[in-house]
Scaffold this motif. Structure first.
Motif, PDB file in Angstrom:
ATOM      1  N   LYS A  86       0.822  -1.213   0.000  1.00 60.41           N
ATOM      2  CA  LYS A  86       0.000   0.000   0.000  1.00 60.41           C
ATOM      3  C   LYS A  86       0.855   1.262   0.000  1.00 60.41           C
ATOM      4  CE  LYS A  86      -3.961  -0.687  -0.037  1.00 60.41           C
ATOM      5  NZ  LYS A  86      -4.721  -0.900  -1.263  1.00 60.41           N
ATOM      6  N   ALA A  87       2.065   1.185   0.560  1.00 60.73           N
ATOM      7  CA  ALA A  87       2.953   2.351   0.587  1.00 60.73           C
ATOM      8  C   ALA A  87       4.365   1.905   0.933  1.00 60.73           C
ATOM      9  CB  ALA A  87       2.471   3.378   1.598  1.00 60.73           C
ATOM     10  N   TYR A  88       5.319   2.691   0.460  1.00 59.01           N
ATOM     11  CA  TYR A  88       6.724   2.474   0.783  1.00 59.01           C
ATOM     12  C   TYR A  88       7.313   3.822   1.173  1.00 59.01           C
ATOM     13  CZ  TYR A  88      11.666   1.426   0.408  1.00 59.01           C
ATOM     14  OH  TYR A  88      13.000   1.277   0.688  1.00 59.01           O
ATOM     15  N   GLU A  89       7.998   3.857   2.299  1.00 57.19           N
ATOM     16  CA  GLU A  89       8.584   5.096   2.808  1.00 57.19           C
ATOM     17  C   GLU A  89      10.055   4.847   3.109  1.00 57.19           C
ATOM     18  OE1 GLU A  89       8.144   7.543   6.949  1.00 57.19           O
ATOM     19  OE2 GLU A  89       6.289   7.031   5.903  1.00 57.19           O
ATOM     20  N   GLN A  90      10.917   5.766   2.652  1.00 61.50           N
ATOM     21  CA  GLN A  90      12.345   5.615   2.901  1.00 61.50           C
ATOM     22  C   GLN A  90      12.954   6.947   3.289  1.00 61.50           C
ATOM     23  OE1 GLN A  90      14.608   3.220   0.130  1.00 61.50           O
ATOM     24  NE2 GLN A  90      16.331   4.612   0.292  1.00 61.50           N
ATOM     25  N   ALA A 118      11.485  11.894   4.466  1.00 64.06           N
ATOM     26  CA  ALA A 118      11.236  10.620   3.780  1.00 64.06           C
ATOM     27  C   ALA A 118      10.539  10.855   2.453  1.00 64.06           C
ATOM     28  CB  ALA A 118      10.384   9.714   4.649  1.00 64.06           C
ATOM     29  N   VAL A 119      10.819   9.978   1.517  1.00 58.34           N
ATOM     30  CA  VAL A 119      10.070   9.928   0.270  1.00 58.34           C
ATOM     31  C   VAL A 119       9.068   8.796   0.422  1.00 58.34           C
ATOM     32  CG1 VAL A 119      11.768   8.431  -0.880  1.00 58.34           C
ATOM     33  CG2 VAL A 119      10.192   9.806  -2.249  1.00 58.34           C
ATOM     34  N   VAL A 120       7.820   9.048   0.008  1.00 59.16           N
ATOM     35  CA  VAL A 120       6.748   8.072   0.156  1.00 59.16           C
ATOM     36  C   VAL A 120       6.130   7.800  -1.215  1.00 59.16           C
ATOM     37  CG1 VAL A 120       4.534   7.567   1.253  1.00 59.16           C
ATOM     38  CG2 VAL A 120       6.245   8.930   2.471  1.00 59.16           C
ATOM     39  N   VAL A 121       6.006   6.529  -1.553  1.00 58.02           N
ATOM     40  CA  VAL A 121       5.345   6.124  -2.786  1.00 58.02           C
ATOM     41  C   VAL A 121       4.162   5.253  -2.390  1.00 58.02           C
ATOM     42  CG1 VAL A 121       5.588   4.960  -5.005  1.00 58.02           C
ATOM     43  CG2 VAL A 121       7.551   6.161  -4.015  1.00 58.02           C
ATOM     44  N   ASP A 122       2.958   5.655  -2.805  1.00 57.28           N
ATOM     45  CA  ASP A 122       1.768   4.887  -2.414  1.00 57.28           C
ATOM     46  C   ASP A 122       1.418   3.836  -3.469  1.00 57.28           C
ATOM     47  OD1 ASP A 122       0.357   6.177  -4.460  1.00 57.28           O
ATOM     48  OD2 ASP A 122      -0.827   7.416  -3.112  1.00 57.28           O
ATOM     49  N   ASP A 123       0.316   3.135  -3.253  1.00 55.79           N
ATOM     50  CA  ASP A 123      -0.068   2.030  -4.134  1.00 55.79           C
ATOM     51  C   ASP A 123      -0.538   2.495  -5.517  1.00 55.79           C
ATOM     52  OD1 ASP A 123      -2.321   3.156  -2.915  1.00 55.79           O
ATOM     53  OD2 ASP A 123      -3.425   1.273  -2.925  1.00 55.79           O
ATOM     54  N   ARG A 124      -0.751   3.789  -5.688  1.00 58.27           N
ATOM     55  CA  ARG A 124      -1.109   4.341  -7.003  1.00 58.27           C
ATOM     56  C   ARG A 124       0.102   4.976  -7.681  1.00 58.27           C
ATOM     57  NH1 ARG A 124      -4.984   7.791  -4.376  1.00 58.27           N
ATOM     58  NH2 ARG A 124      -4.748   6.471  -2.611  1.00 58.27           N
ATOM     59  N   ASN A 125       1.289   4.691  -7.126  1.00 61.44           N
ATOM     60  CA  ASN A 125       2.562   5.186  -7.622  1.00 61.44           C
ATOM     61  C   ASN A 125       2.688   6.713  -7.497  1.00 61.44           C
ATOM     62  OD1 ASN A 125       5.050   4.253  -8.387  1.00 61.44           O
ATOM     63  ND2 ASN A 125       4.679   4.609 -10.560  1.00 61.44           N
ATOM     64  N   LYS A 126       1.963   7.291  -6.551  1.00 58.88           N
ATOM     65  CA  LYS A 126       2.042   8.721  -6.277  1.00 58.88           C
ATOM     66  C   LYS A 126       3.194   8.959  -5.302  1.00 58.88           C
ATOM     67  CE  LYS A 126      -0.462  12.567  -4.205  1.00 58.88           C
ATOM     68  NZ  LYS A 126      -1.633  12.953  -3.420  1.00 58.88           N
ATOM     69  N   VAL A 142       5.218  17.817   7.391  1.00 59.46           N
ATOM     70  CA  VAL A 142       4.981  18.767   6.318  1.00 59.46           C
ATOM     71  C   VAL A 142       5.117  17.968   5.031  1.00 59.46           C
ATOM     72  CG1 VAL A 142       5.737  20.917   5.236  1.00 59.46           C
ATOM     73  CG2 VAL A 142       5.939  20.637   7.708  1.00 59.46           C
ATOM     74  N   VAL A 143       4.060  17.958   4.218  1.00 55.78           N
ATOM     75  CA  VAL A 143       4.014  17.102   3.040  1.00 55.78           C
ATOM     76  C   VAL A 143       4.142  17.939   1.770  1.00 55.78           C
ATOM     77  CG1 VAL A 143       2.661  15.355   1.811  1.00 55.78           C
ATOM     78  CG2 VAL A 143       2.544  15.490   4.309  1.00 55.78           C
ATOM     79  N   PHE A 144       4.996  17.465   0.855  1.00 61.87           N
ATOM     80  CA  PHE A 144       5.212  18.106  -0.435  1.00 61.87           C
ATOM     81  C   PHE A 144       4.868  17.129  -1.545  1.00 61.87           C
ATOM     82  CE2 PHE A 144       8.199  19.934   2.594  1.00 61.87           C
ATOM     83  CZ  PHE A 144       7.982  21.296   2.413  1.00 61.87           C
ATOM     84  N   ASP A 145       4.440  17.652  -2.694  1.00 65.75           N
ATOM     85  CA  ASP A 145       4.174  16.782  -3.841  1.00 65.75           C
ATOM     86  C   ASP A 145       5.493  16.402  -4.517  1.00 65.75           C
ATOM     87  OD1 ASP A 145       4.952  18.901  -5.560  1.00 65.75           O
ATOM     88  OD2 ASP A 145       2.881  19.508  -5.918  1.00 65.75           O
ATOM     89  N   LYS A 146       5.426  15.628  -5.586  1.00 64.05           N
ATOM     90  CA  LYS A 146       6.646  15.109  -6.219  1.00 64.05           C
ATOM     91  C   LYS A 146       7.527  16.203  -6.804  1.00 64.05           C
ATOM     92  CE  LYS A 146       4.697  14.170 -10.749  1.00 64.05           C
ATOM     93  NZ  LYS A 146       4.475  13.170 -11.771  1.00 64.05           N
ATOM     94  N   ASN A 147       6.952  17.388  -7.065  1.00 64.07           N
ATOM     95  CA  ASN A 147       7.730  18.504  -7.598  1.00 64.07           C
ATOM     96  C   ASN A 147       8.230  19.436  -6.502  1.00 64.07           C
ATOM     97  OD1 ASN A 147       7.265  17.672 -10.315  1.00 64.07           O
ATOM     98  ND2 ASN A 147       5.203  18.522 -10.141  1.00 64.07           N
ATOM     99  N   GLY A 148       7.880  19.150  -5.262  1.00 66.99           N
ATOM    100  CA  GLY A 148       8.326  19.970  -4.149  1.00 66.99           C
ATOM    101  C   GLY A 148       7.339  21.047  -3.754  1.00 66.99           C
ATOM    102  N   GLY A 149       6.152  21.029  -4.352  1.00 66.87           N
ATOM    103  CA  GLY A 149       5.130  22.002  -3.986  1.00 66.87           C
ATOM    104  C   GLY A 149       4.523  21.647  -2.636  1.00 66.87           C
TER     105      GLY A 149
END
Length: 157
Positions: A86-90, A118-126, A142-149
Motif C-alpha cells: 500500500k505504501a513504501y517510505e524511505q 522521507a520519500v513516500v510512494v503509495d499504491d497508485r505510484n504517487k 509537512v508534506v510536499f508533492d513530487k515537484n516539491g510544492g
C-alpha cells in the motif's frame, strides 16, 4: 485481612488483563501472504512487523514492516492483509528533496526543527515527500508533492 488481600489481588489482575487488549502497534507476525510478498520484494531484509488499524472506522488492517533498506537508511513497507503493498517510505537526506521544498523549509522553519525526511510512494505510484518538524513541543509532518510544492501539514500525536 484475607478478604482485603483477595480484593487487591483481584483488582490488580483485572487491571493487568485489561492492559493486554489496549495495544495498537504491538509487534506481531503477519499472515503468510504478507511475509511472502515482503521477502520477494526485499530479499535478505529483516523486518520488525507492527499492526495498524486504518480507514474511516479503523476497520482496515495494515501490516507495517520497518527495516534497514541500506546502511543507515530506514524504510517502511505497508501491506494490506492480502499482501498488497500500500505504501513504501524511505529516509532521505535534505539534499534529495526537490529544490522548491528545500526553499519552503528554509523560509519557514529553523534547520534544527527538521527531525526526519522521507520519500513516500503509495499504491497508485504517487510520490510525496514527508518532512518531520518539531515546533513548540509538537511534531508535524509537512508534506510536499513530487515537484516539491507544499501540500499539507499534519499534526502527529
Amino acid at each position: 485481612m484475607k478478604k482485603f488481600f483477595f480484593i487487591i489481588s483481584f483488582l490488580y489482575t483485572s487491571f493487568l488483563i485489561a492492559q493486554n487488549g489496549v495495544s495498537v502497534n504491538k509487534i506481531i507476525t503477519p499472515p503468510e501472504k504478507v511475509v511472502f510478498t515482503f521477502q520477494k520484494e526485499y530479499p535478505g531484509k529483516i523486518p520488525v512487523w507492527t499492526l495498524k488499524y486504518v480507514g474511516d472506522d479503523d476497520d482496515e488492517i495494515r501490516y507495517e514492516a520497518k527495516f534497514n533498506a541500506a546502511k543507515n537508511t530506514n524504510a517502511l513497507a505497508v501491506y494490506d492483509n492480502l499482501g498488497v503493498l500500500k505504501a513504501y517510505e524511505q529516509q532521505i537526506p535534505l539534499s534529495q528533496l526537490p529544490q522548491k521544498a528545500q526553499a519552503y523549509l528554509k523560509k519557514n522553519y529553523a534547520a534544527n526543527a527538521i527531525k526526519e525526511i522521507a520519500v513516500v510512494v503509495d499504491d497508485r505510484n504517487k510520490t510525496t515527500y514527508e518532512v518531520g518538524i518539531q515546533k513548540d513541543s509538537k511534531f508535524y509532518d509537512v508534506v510536499f508533492d513530487k515537484n516539491g510544492g507544499f501540500d499539507v501539514i499534519i499534526e502527529k500525536d
